[in-house]
Design a protein around this motif. Sequence first.
Motif, PDB file in Angstrom:
ATOM      1  N   ASN A  80       0.742  -1.161   0.111  1.00  0.00           N
ATOM      2  CA  ASN A  80      -0.163   0.018  -0.067  1.00  0.00           C
ATOM      3  C   ASN A  80       0.918   1.406   0.210  1.00  0.00           C
ATOM      4  N   CYS A  81       2.328   0.980   0.026  1.00  0.00           N
ATOM      5  CA  CYS A  81       3.022   2.409  -0.268  1.00  0.00           C
ATOM      6  C   CYS A  81       3.093   3.199  -1.534  1.00  0.00           C
ATOM      7  N   ARG A  82       3.537   4.183  -1.526  1.00  0.00           N
ATOM      8  CA  ARG A  82       3.516   4.769  -3.072  1.00  0.00           C
ATOM      9  C   ARG A  82       4.798   4.577  -3.479  1.00  0.00           C
ATOM     10  N   CYS A  83       5.635   3.945  -2.881  1.00  0.00           N
ATOM     11  CA  CYS A  83       7.267   3.702  -3.206  1.00  0.00           C
ATOM     12  C   CYS A  83       7.254   3.015  -4.301  1.00  0.00           C
ATOM     13  N   GLY A  84       6.337   2.198  -4.672  1.00  0.00           N
ATOM     14  CA  GLY A  84       6.615   1.317  -5.939  1.00  0.00           C
ATOM     15  C   GLY A  84       7.138  -0.233  -5.637  1.00  0.00           C
ATOM     16  N   PRO A  85       6.968  -1.091  -6.447  1.00  0.00           N
ATOM     17  CA  PRO A  85       7.767  -2.561  -6.201  1.00  0.00           C
ATOM     18  C   PRO A  85       9.048  -2.564  -5.978  1.00  0.00           C
ATOM     19  N   SER A  86       9.856  -1.537  -6.624  1.00  0.00           N
ATOM     20  CA  SER A  86      11.270  -1.797  -6.540  1.00  0.00           C
ATOM     21  C   SER A  86      11.846  -0.850  -5.171  1.00  0.00           C
ATOM     22  N   CYS A  87      11.280  -0.605  -4.441  1.00  0.00           N
ATOM     23  CA  CYS A  87      11.658   0.098  -3.314  1.00  0.00           C
ATOM     24  C   CYS A  87      12.694  -0.509  -2.555  1.00  0.00           C
ATOM     25  N   ARG A  88      13.833   0.041  -2.267  1.00  0.00           N
ATOM     26  CA  ARG A  88      14.841  -0.680  -1.393  1.00  0.00           C
ATOM     27  C   ARG A  88      14.495  -0.877  -0.186  1.00  0.00           C
ATOM     28  N   ASN A  89      13.453  -0.471   0.612  1.00  0.00           N
ATOM     29  CA  ASN A  89      12.937  -0.888   1.741  1.00  0.00           C
ATOM     30  C   ASN A  89      12.065  -2.178   1.833  1.00  0.00           C
ATOM     31  N   LYS A  90      12.102  -2.788   0.672  1.00  0.00           N
ATOM     32  CA  LYS A  90      11.345  -4.132   0.440  1.00  0.00           C
ATOM     33  C   LYS A  90      12.354  -5.105   0.336  1.00  0.00           C
ATOM     34  N   ASN A  91      12.763  -6.050   1.124  1.00  0.00           N
ATOM     35  CA  ASN A  91      13.767  -7.089   1.157  1.00  0.00           C
ATOM     36  C   ASN A  91      13.074  -8.583   1.663  1.00  0.00           C
ATOM     37  N   VAL A  92      12.944  -8.648   2.928  1.00  0.00           N
ATOM     38  CA  VAL A  92      12.546  -9.702   3.513  1.00  0.00           C
ATOM     39  C   VAL A  92      11.270 -10.347   2.839  1.00  0.00           C
ATOM     40  N   GLN A  93      10.366  -9.538   2.774  1.00  0.00           N
ATOM     41  CA  GLN A  93       9.169  -9.821   2.199  1.00  0.00           C
ATOM     42  C   GLN A  93       9.220 -10.773   0.895  1.00  0.00           C
TER      43      GLN A  93
END
Length: 515
Positions: free
Chosen positions: A335-348
């Motif tokens: 639900n974030c606006r940062c998009g799928p390649s945000c670098r704050n997405k990793n473990v998920q």
Amino acid sequence: MPAMVVIPTDGRSTSRVAVDKVHSIVCNRVQDGVEQFLVRWETSHSTTTPPLSWHSINVLSRCLEEVQDYLDSRPKPSQVSLPQGASRKRKSPDTGLDVERRPSPFEGRLHQRSQTPSLSRSSSVSTSSNPTPVPSIDVYNGILDSTENGFIYCRPASGAGIQKLDTRTLPTSDMMRAARDSKVETTNMLIRAEYVRRLNRVPGKPISLFNSMDSSTPSLRFRYIMDYVLAPGVHRASLDSQVGCQKCSPHMGRDIGCEYTKKCDCLEYAAVDESRITDPDTREEYELALATGGSLMGYPKKFPYFAEGTKVQRAGCLVNFYLKSRNPIYECNNNCRCGPSCRNKNVQFGRTVEVEIFKTPSGRGWGLRCREDLHEGQFIDTYRGEIITDAEATRREEASSKAKASYLYSLDKFAESENLAPQDIYVVDGEFMGGPSKFINHSCEPNCRQYTVSYNKHDCRVYDIAFFACHFIPAGEELTFDYLDKDDDETIDEPGEGAIPCLCGASKCRKWLWT
Ligand SMILES: C[S@@+](CC[C@H](N)C(=O)[O-])C[C@H]1O[C@@H](n2cnc3c(N)ncnc32)[C@H](O)[C@@H]1O
């Protein structure tokens, strides 16, 4: 008239035994070079003389779980002369310690029936006329008839020549002697092949299996899952309720997204980056908030992962601040606006390293090792399993022996800060479903550390437990973490009676796994 039991024909038929028809495997032998198992068939009624017949392992390929249970618990050579009715505790294939196998949640039938035949069970088997014996299969308590579709129906015994066996005295001492001397190589090979087949179906980087110690295979009573499975009574906030960052966008200049932590709402809950509070007034305010438990919103926050280009090899790895602390990691979500390649997405996104399940040489059962070099701070995998309530975890714990391998992991990270009562804390049980991380053993000097990772900061009861490398780990090294997970200044209780000895072999070993 009792319902008939459908039994497939011996090896010549293409039919395979349907798993719900098998009650248990009672014994084994080798006949004409073929490994065979004595199957006790499921009946709709209680009886101490149920249908029993010998079948080759090929016919039992859909019941390998039952065969594996039998092999794991069958009397060892030294136990063969035990009198009937003596204790037959199951032995762990992994640790050599006493275990009682706990029924897996997939085994609906196990909950409905008694594991050992009850003395009060009576035989309600009636007789039938004109039976046709099939000479190729030893069948007890009944008669087998072939039918044109390849199945054989078991009918109650009548007439001479039908051997009656009572399950209360099974296996007989003759059978046990024969079982002890019988090879089960083909069976072990088929069980291993089935486990590897299931491993190959797990999405993501390959997981291999290696055992140079013995012929055992991890339990087939295990389902590889990619996300938690919620047991009754467990509630997880719906994904729609996840609050995403709204001020960020995929490219906020110079290819930077949520690393610009002042804007990112998700990182509001992360650890404060004190080095960036340079203004003296702000510093004073911050220290007051810290001392009085005030809000830490609005202060600059620590971004958890190295961004690309900073240190090429460590892009995506945990930064030193988090590596050395116990702070939870808050990742962005869908639900974030940062998009799928945000670098704050990793473990998920799950495991991205190749691992191998292997049998340890030091009595710690199975272990897990990496098949590639891991960098300091690299994410390895999450701990998956069934999330159960605290009451259910206590029930499961009490139902199994203390020496048995434990796969329970408490989700208690926010218990104190969110005032959660002990009975409201959920527990992850990785015994029957989970991922390869269920095999990570304990070490008092570990090379991995577990971290709390949350994508929905408003759900303090369900979050991920993620393993990261504490330092560089060369390919082939066993992955371990500290099961006690205490901070350096926390005291560790003295080992109580029945504490499990630690076999990690580290020079600073505490000697006990759990106190
Ligand atoms: C989560 S399981 C780890 C995988 C397990 N070895 C297996 O074969 O499935 C935890 C269990 O492994 C065993 N174990 C792990 N680390 C150990 C250690 N350092 N010393 C002795 N036993 C250990 C204990 O039986 C413990 O309850």
